[in-house]
Scaffold this motif. Structure first.
Motif, mmCIF file in Angstrom:
data_model
loop_
_atom_site.group_PDB
_atom_site.id
_atom_site.type_symbol
_atom_site.label_atom_id
_atom_site.label_comp_id
_atom_site.label_asym_id
_atom_site.label_seq_id
_atom_site.Cartn_x
_atom_site.Cartn_y
_atom_site.Cartn_z
ATOM 1 N N GLN A 123 16.259 22.099 23.059
ATOM 2 C CA GLN A 123 15.419 22.189 24.288
ATOM 3 C C GLN A 123 13.876 22.151 23.751
ATOM 4 O OE1 GLN A 123 16.050 25.307 26.740
ATOM 5 N NE2 GLN A 123 14.260 24.786 28.456
ATOM 6 N N ALA A 124 13.237 21.317 24.291
ATOM 7 C CA ALA A 124 11.657 21.279 24.155
ATOM 8 C C ALA A 124 11.214 22.614 24.588
ATOM 9 C CB ALA A 124 10.949 20.097 24.877
ATOM 10 N N LEU A 125 10.148 22.878 23.495
ATOM 11 C CA LEU A 125 9.408 24.251 23.737
ATOM 12 C C LEU A 125 8.052 24.100 24.169
ATOM 13 C CD1 LEU A 125 11.102 26.413 21.155
ATOM 14 C CD2 LEU A 125 11.812 26.328 23.615
ATOM 15 N N GLY A 126 7.615 22.910 23.694
ATOM 16 C CA GLY A 126 6.004 22.652 23.538
ATOM 17 C C GLY A 126 5.451 22.082 22.335
ATOM 18 N N ILE A 127 4.214 22.093 22.218
ATOM 19 C CA ILE A 127 3.483 21.170 21.410
ATOM 20 C C ILE A 127 2.356 22.299 20.658
ATOM 21 C CG2 ILE A 127 1.842 19.481 20.607
ATOM 22 C CD1 ILE A 127 3.055 17.543 22.473
ATOM 23 N N GLU A 128 2.457 22.524 19.327
ATOM 24 C CA GLU A 128 1.537 23.215 18.631
ATOM 25 C C GLU A 128 0.880 22.558 17.614
ATOM 26 O OE1 GLU A 128 2.569 27.205 17.434
ATOM 27 O OE2 GLU A 128 3.643 27.641 19.040
ATOM 28 N N LYS A 129 -0.265 22.928 17.163
ATOM 29 C CA LYS A 129 -1.145 22.586 15.958
ATOM 30 C C LYS A 129 -0.692 23.255 14.938
ATOM 31 C CE LYS A 129 -4.588 20.178 16.533
ATOM 32 N NZ LYS A 129 -4.911 18.636 16.670
ATOM 33 N N LEU A 130 0.084 22.389 13.867
ATOM 34 C CA LEU A 130 0.782 23.259 12.910
ATOM 35 C C LEU A 130 0.699 22.004 11.499
ATOM 36 C CD1 LEU A 130 4.180 24.290 14.474
ATOM 37 C CD2 LEU A 130 2.125 25.829 13.750
ATOM 38 N N TYR B 172 0.882 -1.126 0.062
ATOM 39 C CA TYR B 172 -0.037 0.158 0.091
ATOM 40 C C TYR B 172 0.951 1.242 0.002
ATOM 41 C CZ TYR B 172 -3.855 -3.024 1.796
ATOM 42 O OH TYR B 172 -4.571 -3.912 1.935
ATOM 43 N N VAL B 173 0.445 2.217 -0.683
ATOM 44 C CA VAL B 173 1.014 3.665 -0.507
ATOM 45 C C VAL B 173 0.088 4.555 -0.202
ATOM 46 C CG1 VAL B 173 2.427 5.456 -1.800
ATOM 47 C CG2 VAL B 173 2.682 2.845 -2.550
ATOM 48 N N ILE B 174 0.278 5.380 1.058
ATOM 49 C CA ILE B 174 -0.668 6.420 1.342
ATOM 50 C C ILE B 174 -0.051 7.800 1.372
ATOM 51 C CG2 ILE B 174 -1.957 7.079 3.310
ATOM 52 C CD1 ILE B 174 -1.358 4.218 4.524
ATOM 53 N N PRO B 175 -0.436 8.648 0.433
ATOM 54 C CA PRO B 175 0.164 9.920 0.235
ATOM 55 C C PRO B 175 -0.499 10.717 1.461
ATOM 56 C CG PRO B 175 -1.172 9.186 -1.512
ATOM 57 C CD PRO B 175 -1.477 8.133 -0.718
ATOM 58 N N VAL B 176 0.201 11.524 2.064
ATOM 59 C CA VAL B 176 -0.035 12.443 3.289
ATOM 60 C C VAL B 176 0.167 13.934 2.911
ATOM 61 C CG1 VAL B 176 0.051 13.141 5.701
ATOM 62 C CG2 VAL B 176 0.378 10.526 4.711
ATOM 63 N N SER B 177 -0.925 14.775 2.808
ATOM 64 C CA SER B 177 -0.788 16.037 2.538
ATOM 65 C C SER B 177 0.329 16.720 3.284
ATOM 66 C CB SER B 177 -2.210 16.938 2.481
ATOM 67 O OG SER B 177 -1.991 18.017 2.333
ATOM 68 N N ARG B 178 1.151 17.725 2.855
ATOM 69 C CA ARG B 178 1.970 18.301 3.629
ATOM 70 C C ARG B 178 1.381 19.411 4.636
ATOM 71 N NH1 ARG B 178 3.332 23.353 2.512
ATOM 72 N NH2 ARG B 178 5.416 23.439 2.783
ATOM 73 N N GLU B 179 -0.022 19.597 4.354
ATOM 74 C CA GLU B 179 -0.513 20.612 4.900
ATOM 75 C C GLU B 179 -1.386 20.099 6.097
ATOM 76 O OE1 GLU B 179 -2.789 22.146 1.579
ATOM 77 O OE2 GLU B 179 -1.105 23.701 1.041
ATOM 78 N N THR B 180 -1.306 18.944 6.455
ATOM 79 C CA THR B 180 -2.334 18.119 7.148
ATOM 80 C C THR B 180 -1.881 18.789 8.794
ATOM 81 O OG1 THR B 180 -2.267 16.151 6.104
ATOM 82 C CG2 THR B 180 -2.920 15.870 8.295
ATOM 83 N N MET B 181 -3.061 19.142 9.313
ATOM 84 C CA MET B 181 -2.753 19.913 10.582
ATOM 85 C C MET B 181 -2.710 18.729 11.604
ATOM 86 S SD MET B 181 -2.562 22.953 9.844
ATOM 87 C CE MET B 181 -2.731 23.631 11.444
ATOM 88 N N THR B 182 -1.877 18.791 12.505
ATOM 89 C CA THR B 182 -1.529 18.062 13.713
ATOM 90 C C THR B 182 -0.736 18.637 14.758
ATOM 91 O OG1 THR B 182 -0.852 15.740 14.320
ATOM 92 C CG2 THR B 182 0.455 16.813 12.636
ATOM 93 N N ASP B 183 -0.428 17.963 15.793
ATOM 94 C CA ASP B 183 0.441 18.146 16.884
ATOM 95 C C ASP B 183 1.881 18.174 16.610
ATOM 96 O OD1 ASP B 183 -1.630 18.779 18.489
ATOM 97 O OD2 ASP B 183 -1.771 16.747 19.672
ATOM 98 N N VAL B 184 2.620 19.202 16.573
ATOM 99 C CA VAL B 184 4.167 19.150 16.238
ATOM 100 C C VAL B 184 4.837 19.575 17.530
ATOM 101 C CG1 VAL B 184 5.558 20.576 14.733
ATOM 102 C CG2 VAL B 184 3.404 19.748 13.819
ATOM 103 N N ARG B 185 5.671 18.848 17.804
ATOM 104 C CA ARG B 185 6.606 19.222 18.760
ATOM 105 C C ARG B 185 7.770 20.450 18.362
ATOM 106 N NH1 ARG B 185 4.979 14.160 18.980
ATOM 107 N NH2 ARG B 185 4.456 13.293 21.113
ATOM 108 N N LEU B 186 7.918 21.291 19.082
ATOM 109 C CA LEU B 186 8.748 22.432 18.788
ATOM 110 C C LEU B 186 10.060 22.338 19.803
ATOM 111 C CD1 LEU B 186 6.192 25.435 18.554
ATOM 112 C CD2 LEU B 186 6.641 23.758 16.920
ATOM 113 N N TYR B 187 11.183 22.721 18.942
ATOM 114 C CA TYR B 187 12.508 22.834 19.950
ATOM 115 C C TYR B 187 13.154 23.943 19.722
ATOM 116 C CZ TYR B 187 11.399 17.690 20.308
ATOM 117 O OH TYR B 187 10.842 16.409 20.805
ATOM 118 N N SER B 188 14.095 24.375 20.610
ATOM 119 C CA SER B 188 14.960 25.454 20.360
ATOM 120 C C SER B 188 16.317 25.046 19.596
ATOM 121 C CB SER B 188 15.359 25.980 21.722
ATOM 122 O OG SER B 188 16.138 25.122 22.302
#
Length: 404
Positions: free
Chosen positions: A196-203, A176-192
């Motif tokens: 250093q972990a900065l938190g999670i944002e919906k991006l 199976y091949v599943i294409p995933v849109s780059r624009e799919t909104m989800t939780d993204v972990r942010l780092y400095s």
């Protein structure tokens, strides 16, 4: 009468009849149950007979050194072949196990109002029972909008412009091949910049790659966000390709022929909609990369072109591989100049010896799209999957329907 003396002298001209030295006699003695031997007899001057056993030489010819070497060569080669086969078998087994190792501990979320147990591995959906398939191996392919990977600091390491999940059933060979849109909104972990972990944002999921070092931590961060979209289905194997690799990999196929789905205009190419073209080099790069950002659904249009291109590319490469298996080696060596992956050597062996032969011999490679809506966010387009449709994709690919 004259008496003879008691000790008469022997005349000088007379010679005694007894031998003065040994006489050698030979007599062959044999037994049916042992090798023949010779018995050598010596009769001494005193008349004593002495025997000496001598082992008879065999009639078989002694094998020459040259013949021994010639016989040893095939035996040596046979030993090497057996050892090689054993090593490859072991590596193949280990590679498969490494692909599947996280499946046994997966804890999967389920769609709302769906009854499940055993950490979501058994679910009841629409009156049917589904059991999680632990034989599924998944590889996440990431297309990165950079000429080099790992050259930027955390936060600016690039974006995952293309995301494809390749899922392979190690028991049936189904792909199976599943294409995933780059624009799919989800939780993204942010780092400095320092990590250093900065938190999670919906991006947008494409941004998850940027919050890493452009290699392993970027890929791992993207896979975490991807797993979140797919209800915690485990993804742990990846390959990231920078955009400079598109042309060289395309050209290994000898060119990809297709009918353009839309007008593609870049500084390198001008490909009219509806025209049949054979894509080479920069034209291939333009066709899979181009999107008109003035249109809200331009990324969806690009996904359609990429799907079309991948189908045509796979068919072309499969044809070449069938006629010349060394193409796989060329493909692997070329990709190595433009990719970053966490494949182990065992996984490479398993992929080359088992997965790729199944792919190029299979007519059962299925593209599974994810339905959803595109909305305009504050700055960029945002894709929201239809959760019901997405969950049905998960059941289709990663579960088996149970009969009971």
């Amino acid at each position: 009468m004259t008496q003879l003396p008691n000790n008469p002298e022997t005349p000088k001209d007379e010679t005694p009849s007894t031998p003065s030295e040994s006489i050698t006699l030979k007599r062959v003695h044999s037994h049916h149950h042992r090798d023949y031997t010779k018995k050598v007899s010596r009769v001494s001057a005193s008349g004593e007979i002495k025997y000496k056993k001598v082992k008879r030489k065999h009639h078989r010819k002694k094998m020459s050194k040259k013949k021994k070497i010639l016989l040893g060569i095939p035996l040596f080669l046979l030993s090497i072949i057996l050892i090689t086969v054993g090593v490859l078998f072991t590596m193949n087994y280990l590679g498969k196990r490494e692909f599947l190792k996280r499946n046994k501990t997966a804890s999967i979320r389920t769609y709302k109002d769906t009854y499940s147990y055993n950490d979501g591995r058994v679910v009841y959906y629409n009156g049917k029972k589904y059991v999680y398939n632990e034989n599924m191996a998944s590889i996440v392919f990431l297309g990165i909008d950079r000429s080099e990977l790992g050259t930027e600091e955390i936060g600016n390491a690039g974006q995952a412009d293309a995301i494809y999940i390749f899922s392979y059933d190690t028991e049936t060979g189904k792909c199976y091949v599943i294409p995933v849109s780059r624009e799919t909104m989800t939780d993204v972990r942010l780092y400095s910049v320092s990590g250093q972990a900065l938190g999670i944002e919906k991006l947008q999921i494409c941004l998850a790659y940027g919050y890493g070092n452009g290699k392993d931590t970027s890929c791992e961060n993207t896979l975490k966000s991807l797993s979140n979209i797919f209800y915690n289905i485990p993804f742990n194997t990846y390959m990231a390709l920078n955009w400079d690799g598109i042309g060289p990999l395309n050209d290994l196929s000898g060119g990809v022929t297709l009918t353009s789905l839309e007008d593609v205009n870049t500084e390198y190419s001008n490909i009219p909609k509806g025209k049949e073209v054979t894509l080479m080099g920069q034209d291939a790069w333009s066709y899979v990369k181009y999107r008109d950002i003035s249109k809200l659904k331009s990324n969806n249009d690009r996904l359609e072109r990429q799907k079309q291109y991948l189908n045509a590319y796979m068919n072309k490469m499969i044809s070449k591989i069938r006629s010349d298996f060394s193409v796989i080696s060329d493909l692997y060596n070329t990709a190595g100049d433009y990719t970053y992956t966490n494949f182990s050597y065992n996984q490479v062996v398993y992929t080359a010896s088992t997965v790729l032969p199944d792919v190029y011999s299979s007519k059962d490679v299925e593209f599974v799209p994810i339905k959803g809506d595109v909305k305009m966010g504050e700055q960029h387009a945002e894709f929201y999957p239809d959760e019901k449709a997405l969950y049905e994709v998960i059941l289709k690919v990663y579960y088996n329907e149970a009969n009971d």
